[in-house]
Motif scaffolding. Structure first.
Motif, PDB file in Angstrom:
ATOM      1  N   GLY A 132      -8.929   8.061  -7.657  1.00 20.68           N
ATOM      2  CA  GLY A 132      -9.575   7.558  -8.463  1.00 20.68           C
ATOM      3  C   GLY A 132      -9.491   5.806  -8.422  1.00 20.68           C
ATOM      4  O   GLY A 132      -9.693   5.095  -9.498  1.00 20.68           O
ATOM      5  N   VAL A 133      -9.190   5.597  -7.027  1.00 25.67           N
ATOM      6  CA  VAL A 133      -9.313   4.037  -6.736  1.00 25.67           C
ATOM      7  C   VAL A 133     -10.291   3.703  -5.558  1.00 25.67           C
ATOM      8  O   VAL A 133     -10.959   4.700  -5.045  1.00 25.67           O
ATOM      9  N   HIS A 134     -10.506   2.397  -5.400  1.00 28.42           N
ATOM     10  CA  HIS A 134     -11.460   1.969  -4.356  1.00 28.42           C
ATOM     11  C   HIS A 134     -10.948   2.495  -2.975  1.00 28.42           C
ATOM     12  O   HIS A 134      -9.564   2.346  -3.014  1.00 28.42           O
ATOM     13  N   LYS A 135     -11.836   2.622  -2.092  1.00 27.60           N
ATOM     14  CA  LYS A 135     -11.276   2.956  -0.617  1.00 27.60           C
ATOM     15  C   LYS A 135     -10.311   2.048  -0.114  1.00 27.60           C
ATOM     16  O   LYS A 135      -9.412   2.526   0.804  1.00 27.60           O
ATOM     17  N   SER A 136     -10.704   0.719  -0.229  1.00 27.59           N
ATOM     18  CA  SER A 136      -9.738  -0.166   0.136  1.00 27.59           C
ATOM     19  C   SER A 136      -8.370  -0.182  -0.200  1.00 27.59           C
ATOM     20  O   SER A 136      -7.285  -0.628   0.589  1.00 27.59           O
ATOM     21  N   THR A 137      -8.187   0.220  -1.696  1.00 27.24           N
ATOM     22  CA  THR A 137      -6.761   0.169  -1.971  1.00 27.24           C
ATOM     23  C   THR A 137      -6.026   1.475  -1.579  1.00 27.24           C
ATOM     24  O   THR A 137      -4.777   1.606  -1.250  1.00 27.24           O
ATOM     25  N   ALA A 138      -6.835   2.818  -1.269  1.00 29.37           N
ATOM     26  CA  ALA A 138      -6.322   3.724  -0.732  1.00 29.37           C
ATOM     27  C   ALA A 138      -5.668   3.695   0.557  1.00 29.37           C
ATOM     28  O   ALA A 138      -4.771   3.987   1.045  1.00 29.37           O
ATOM     29  N   PHE A 139      -6.780   2.925   1.330  1.00 23.44           N
ATOM     30  CA  PHE A 139      -6.374   2.460   2.725  1.00 23.44           C
ATOM     31  C   PHE A 139      -5.091   1.480   2.972  1.00 23.44           C
ATOM     32  O   PHE A 139      -4.233   1.825   3.757  1.00 23.44           O
ATOM     33  N   ARG A 140      -4.712   0.613   2.180  1.00 27.36           N
ATOM     34  CA  ARG A 140      -3.604   0.088   1.883  1.00 27.36           C
ATOM     35  C   ARG A 140      -2.336   0.625   1.624  1.00 27.36           C
ATOM     36  O   ARG A 140      -1.405   0.723   2.387  1.00 27.36           O
ATOM     37  N   LEU A 141      -2.548   1.422   0.772  1.00 29.36           N
ATOM     38  CA  LEU A 141      -1.669   2.501   0.339  1.00 29.36           C
ATOM     39  C   LEU A 141      -1.097   3.383   1.621  1.00 29.36           C
ATOM     40  O   LEU A 141      -0.021   3.494   2.003  1.00 29.36           O
ATOM     41  N   VAL A 142      -2.055   3.990   2.180  1.00 26.49           N
ATOM     42  CA  VAL A 142      -1.985   4.931   3.229  1.00 26.49           C
ATOM     43  C   VAL A 142      -1.191   4.182   4.406  1.00 26.49           C
ATOM     44  O   VAL A 142      -0.364   4.522   5.139  1.00 26.49           O
ATOM     45  N   ALA A 143      -1.881   3.007   4.768  1.00 29.40           N
ATOM     46  CA  ALA A 143      -1.290   1.912   5.760  1.00 29.40           C
ATOM     47  C   ALA A 143       0.237   2.000   5.618  1.00 29.40           C
ATOM     48  O   ALA A 143       0.980   1.838   6.551  1.00 29.40           O
ATOM     49  N   THR A 144       0.642   1.664   4.436  1.00 28.97           N
ATOM     50  CA  THR A 144       2.153   1.436   4.048  1.00 28.97           C
ATOM     51  C   THR A 144       2.801   2.619   4.351  1.00 28.97           C
ATOM     52  O   THR A 144       3.884   2.598   4.859  1.00 28.97           O
ATOM     53  N   LEU A 145       2.280   3.717   3.731  1.00 33.03           N
ATOM     54  CA  LEU A 145       3.111   4.812   3.941  1.00 33.03           C
ATOM     55  C   LEU A 145       3.187   5.183   5.605  1.00 33.03           C
ATOM     56  O   LEU A 145       4.242   5.718   6.016  1.00 33.03           O
ATOM     57  N   GLU A 146       2.052   4.979   6.227  1.00 36.65           N
ATOM     58  CA  GLU A 146       1.939   5.305   7.732  1.00 36.65           C
ATOM     59  C   GLU A 146       3.111   4.489   8.701  1.00 36.65           C
ATOM     60  O   GLU A 146       3.958   4.734   9.500  1.00 36.65           O
ATOM     61  N   SER A 147       3.300   3.350   8.172  1.00 35.54           N
ATOM     62  CA  SER A 147       4.230   2.208   8.847  1.00 35.54           C
ATOM     63  C   SER A 147       5.759   2.811   8.528  1.00 35.54           C
ATOM     64  O   SER A 147       6.399   2.369   9.142  1.00 35.54           O
ATOM     65  N   HIS A 148       5.950   3.489   7.497  1.00 31.19           N
ATOM     66  CA  HIS A 148       7.124   3.973   7.344  1.00 31.19           C
ATOM     67  C   HIS A 148       7.303   5.426   7.782  1.00 31.19           C
ATOM     68  O   HIS A 148       8.489   6.230   7.661  1.00 31.19           O
ATOM     69  N   ASN A 168     -13.181  -1.340 -10.708  1.00 33.53           N
ATOM     70  CA  ASN A 168     -12.497  -1.645  -9.339  1.00 33.53           C
ATOM     71  C   ASN A 168     -12.335  -3.146  -9.263  1.00 33.53           C
ATOM     72  O   ASN A 168     -11.105  -3.420  -8.535  1.00 33.53           O
ATOM     73  N   SER A 169     -12.943  -3.866  -9.972  1.00 31.13           N
ATOM     74  CA  SER A 169     -12.708  -5.558 -10.012  1.00 31.13           C
ATOM     75  C   SER A 169     -11.332  -5.744 -10.861  1.00 31.13           C
ATOM     76  O   SER A 169     -10.763  -6.476 -10.580  1.00 31.13           O
ATOM     77  N   VAL A 170     -11.233  -4.742 -12.086  1.00 29.36           N
ATOM     78  CA  VAL A 170      -9.989  -5.187 -12.545  1.00 29.36           C
ATOM     79  C   VAL A 170      -8.668  -4.676 -12.021  1.00 29.36           C
ATOM     80  O   VAL A 170      -8.022  -5.369 -11.848  1.00 29.36           O
ATOM     81  N   GLU A 171      -8.981  -3.628 -11.309  1.00 29.90           N
ATOM     82  CA  GLU A 171      -7.766  -3.171 -10.528  1.00 29.90           C
ATOM     83  C   GLU A 171      -7.504  -4.022  -9.301  1.00 29.90           C
ATOM     84  O   GLU A 171      -6.291  -4.199  -9.089  1.00 29.90           O
ATOM     85  N   ALA A 172      -8.205  -4.837  -8.880  1.00 30.97           N
ATOM     86  CA  ALA A 172      -8.064  -5.636  -7.656  1.00 30.97           C
ATOM     87  C   ALA A 172      -7.384  -7.113  -8.289  1.00 30.97           C
ATOM     88  O   ALA A 172      -6.685  -7.739  -7.496  1.00 30.97           O
ATOM     89  N   THR A 173      -7.591  -7.492  -9.532  1.00 26.61           N
ATOM     90  CA  THR A 173      -7.131  -8.704 -10.035  1.00 26.61           C
ATOM     91  C   THR A 173      -6.111  -8.462 -10.866  1.00 26.61           C
ATOM     92  O   THR A 173      -5.441  -9.281 -11.219  1.00 26.61           O
TER      93      THR A 173
END
Length: 261
Positions: A44-60, A3-8
């Motif tokens: 297979g990602v952190h919940k915060s990453t999934a939330f950001r992706l879903v929020a972007t899809l929702e905005s569109h 998760n830390s590698v994914e974030a950076t």
């Protein structure tokens, strides 16, 4: 650690995000509804990453949240995209027999194009019976200002939208229109007469004449053209085949609902 590698790690992040966003759509298509925690587990990602992706899809409008349940499902934005694709498929289906007949009657190649971004996208082509044919344009994006189809599509737009699309006017040959004032004059003429011509403007030796195809509401949604080499598609020949082209474009327009009561 992952998760830390994914974030950076920034390398390839843009492409990776697109891949994950598309995966979310596929997962929701299969499951129907999922919460962020479930989506994160699927990716297979952190919940915060999934939330950001879903929020972007929702905005569109690609996904939407079910009120009261906190779960996400596919959104109406996908329906709009599917509708646009269906409309193009319907256009090709309705136009194909008309294009075949026109190609047979004139011996020239018939092309079908629509506006796509700031260019003309060629959806279909039917080769004529003449010995020398132009190359296959299907799937290609062609400049609007240097083609007969492009001029028809531009002329069918409201003036403000037309100006937005007409930016830089690159020269492809010595005959290409590169001055905005001259292009405006030509588009006005195209809108008035109901057809457009381009001779040697995209390629030397290539000529084409195009007419608009209208929707049930009367909007120009596509353009149909006859194209061929300039030695064959002369000014006199263009005048000869123009009535057949106009009739064919009108026929497709009627098939798309224009003029029906």
């Amino acid at each position: 650690m992952s998760n830390s590698v994914e974030a950076t790690a920034p390398a390839g992040g843009g492409v990776q995000s697109v891949d994950r966003a598309l995966t979310i759509l596929q997962v929701l298509a299969r499951a129907g509804e999922l919460g962020v925690t479930e989506i994160a587990a699927e990716l297979g990602v952190h919940k915060s990453t999934a939330f950001r992706l879903v929020a972007t899809l929702e905005s569109h409008g690609m996904v939407e949240q079910h009120q009261g349940r906190g779960k996400y499902r596919l959104g109406v934005g996908l329906l709009r995209l599917a509708g646009a694709t269906t409309a193009r498929l319907d256009l090709v289906q309705e136009a194909r027999p008309v294009c075949r007949q026109l190609a047979q009657d004139t011996g020239e190649t018939v092309n079908l194009a629509v506006l796509s971004g700031s260019s003309a996208l060629y959806l279909d082509q039917v080769a004529g019976t003449s010995a020398l044919q132009t190359h296959n344009w299907v799937g290609q994006h062609i400049p609007l200002h240097a083609t007969s189809n492009g001029k028809v599509l531009l002329a069918g737009l409201p003036p403000a939208r037309r100006e937005e699309l007409v930016g830089r006017l690159p020269s492809y040959t010595s005959a290409t229109i590169t001055q905005r004032a001259r292009l405006r004059e030509e588009l006005t003429a195209v809108a008035t007469q109901g057809w457009a011509v381009a001779v040697d403007e995209l390629e030397m030796g290539l000529a084409a004449v195009a007419a608009p195809i209208r929707s049930a509401h009367g909007d120009v949604v596509a353009s149909m053209s006859l194209s061929g080499p300039t030695f064959r598609l002369t000014e006199a020949r263009i005048a000869e085949v123009l009535p057949a082209l106009l009739q064919a474009a009108d026929e497709v327009s009627h098939r798309m609902g224009w003029g029906r009561r």
